[in-house]
Design a protein around this motif. Structure first.
Motif, PDB file in Angstrom:
ATOM      1  N   ALA A  40      -0.704   6.611  -1.647  1.00 45.27           N
ATOM      2  CA  ALA A  40      -1.466   6.496  -0.623  1.00 45.27           C
ATOM      3  C   ALA A  40      -0.588   6.931   0.707  1.00 45.27           C
ATOM      4  O   ALA A  40      -1.011   7.481   1.718  1.00 45.27           O
ATOM      5  CB  ALA A  40      -1.766   4.988  -0.238  1.00 45.27           C
ATOM      6  N   ASP A  77      -0.245  10.590   0.862  1.00 41.89           N
ATOM      7  CA  ASP A  77      -1.499  11.299   1.315  1.00 41.89           C
ATOM      8  C   ASP A  77      -1.535  11.087   2.814  1.00 41.89           C
ATOM      9  O   ASP A  77      -2.010  11.752   3.213  1.00 41.89           O
ATOM     10  CB  ASP A  77      -2.742  10.622   0.563  1.00 41.89           C
ATOM     11  N   LYS A  78      -1.257   9.828   3.287  1.00 41.05           N
ATOM     12  CA  LYS A  78      -1.397   9.529   4.699  1.00 41.05           C
ATOM     13  C   LYS A  78      -0.364  10.505   5.738  1.00 41.05           C
ATOM     14  O   LYS A  78      -0.664  10.884   6.688  1.00 41.05           O
ATOM     15  CB  LYS A  78      -1.103   8.105   4.878  1.00 41.05           C
ATOM     16  N   LEU A  79       0.954  10.604   5.027  1.00 44.78           N
ATOM     17  CA  LEU A  79       2.038  11.354   5.990  1.00 44.78           C
ATOM     18  C   LEU A  79       2.535  12.526   5.417  1.00 44.78           C
ATOM     19  O   LEU A  79       3.411  13.310   6.070  1.00 44.78           O
ATOM     20  CB  LEU A  79       3.180  10.244   6.073  1.00 44.78           C
ATOM     21  N   TYR A 104       2.217   9.904  14.593  1.00 41.91           N
ATOM     22  CA  TYR A 104       3.316  10.069  13.299  1.00 41.91           C
ATOM     23  C   TYR A 104       3.792  11.460  13.358  1.00 41.91           C
ATOM     24  O   TYR A 104       4.955  11.631  13.154  1.00 41.91           O
ATOM     25  CB  TYR A 104       2.578   9.760  11.956  1.00 41.91           C
TER      26      TYR A 104
END
Length: 301
Positions: A154, A157-159, A242
């Protein structure tokens, strides 16, 4: 000397003579020899299963004796052979794997290999687990990567996209940056938050020095002085996204003279982590060990 492949495929190699024929055929590395070897292995495998089943069945009835055991063994051998001829799928799997191992790699228009990269490593022996004279066979070795836990996947996948973009701009491997972001934020669960509850997007714990012109948030942090932890309130940089955090981090590591030697000696995760600690990125005496462990055991590529 040519080997009769039909003969090899149609009968089980239970005796030394047939084992010898099978070994000699396997040395030819022809598709027919590979197919015959795979079928023989499947038949022997089925026979061992049936033998194990027989051994687990009580054989002390009134009609059981040495003669019935002999005929039962012969029956099991024939049933195994018939099952193998029809196939249970094992021979097909072995044939495909062995064919990839022994075949000449296909090439594209520029000479590049078109085979699956996970199937191009040298073959490794498949050890015989039965003491039955089965000829040695080989299956292709596969690459192994660390299995990602749900929280790691997770996080990546996010960053991952932002890390890859920063990597292309700076040359810092994306997994190095993801590992450090994971360490600094507790896998995203302990991001630096402003007083109004909004996130600072600060993934790397970068403090706001006097020359920082952007937004600032204050947060409690732990600093080590002579190995002793102390809790303090410090000012940290705040970003709009980010992606901006990755860009600022990459710029600091590649342009700040303090970190000049980090990438020069970062041949692997350990070298990168130790370089950061030597440059004084963090005061935690175990920072390098923690960071290297996260990078090596959590991220692939």
């Amino acid at each position: 000397m040519a080997i009769n492949q039909t003969s090899l495929s149609d009968q089980l190699a239970f005796d030394a003579k047939e084992v010898g024929k099978l070994q000699q055929a396997a040395k030819q590395n022809s598709p027919e020899a590979i197919k015959a070897s795979a079928k023989q292995f499947e038949a022997l495998f089925m026979n061992m299963i049936m033998k194990s089943m027989r051994d687990a069945t009580p054989q002390d009835g009134l009609m059981d004796n040495s003669e019935t055991k002999t005929y039962t063994a012969m029956l099991d051998q024939k049933v195994s052979e018939n099952l193998a001829k029809r196939g249970i799928g094992l021979a097909d799997v072995l044939f495909r794997q062995l064919s990839v191992t022994t075949a000449t790699p296909a090439t594209g228009p520029f000479g590049e290999s078109t085979l699956d990269p996970t199937m191009k490593k040298p073959a490794t022996p498949l050890k015989n687990s039965f003491e039955s004279g089965i000829p040695a066979m080989t299956v292709p070795a596969r690459q192994s990567f660390p299995a990602q836990a749900p929280h790691v996947k997770a996080f990546q996948d996010k960053l991952g996209a932002q890390a890859e973009e920063a990597s292309r701009a700076t040359g810092i491997p994306a997994k190095f940056m993801l590992g450090q972001a994971a360490l600094e934020t507790g896998w995203g669960k302990k991001e630096i938050i402003a007083n109004d509850g909004s996130t600072s997007h600060n993934l790397f714990g970068i403090k706001a020095s006097a020359n920082w012109k952007g937004r600032v948030v204050e947060a409690r942090t732990t600093e080590y002085v002579n190995g002793v932890p102390h809790s303090r309130i410090e000012k940290f940089r705040a970003y709009d996204s980010y992606a901006d955090a990755f860009k600022d981090y990459g710029s600091m590591i590649t342009n700040n003279p303090r970190y000049r030697n980090v990438m020069a000696n970062a041949t692997d995760a350990t070298g990168f982590a130790q370089g950061l600690q030597r440059a004084g990125y963090a005061t935690d005496p175990n920072y390098a060990a923690k960071l290297a462990s996260i990078i090596k055991h959590s991220f692939v590529g």
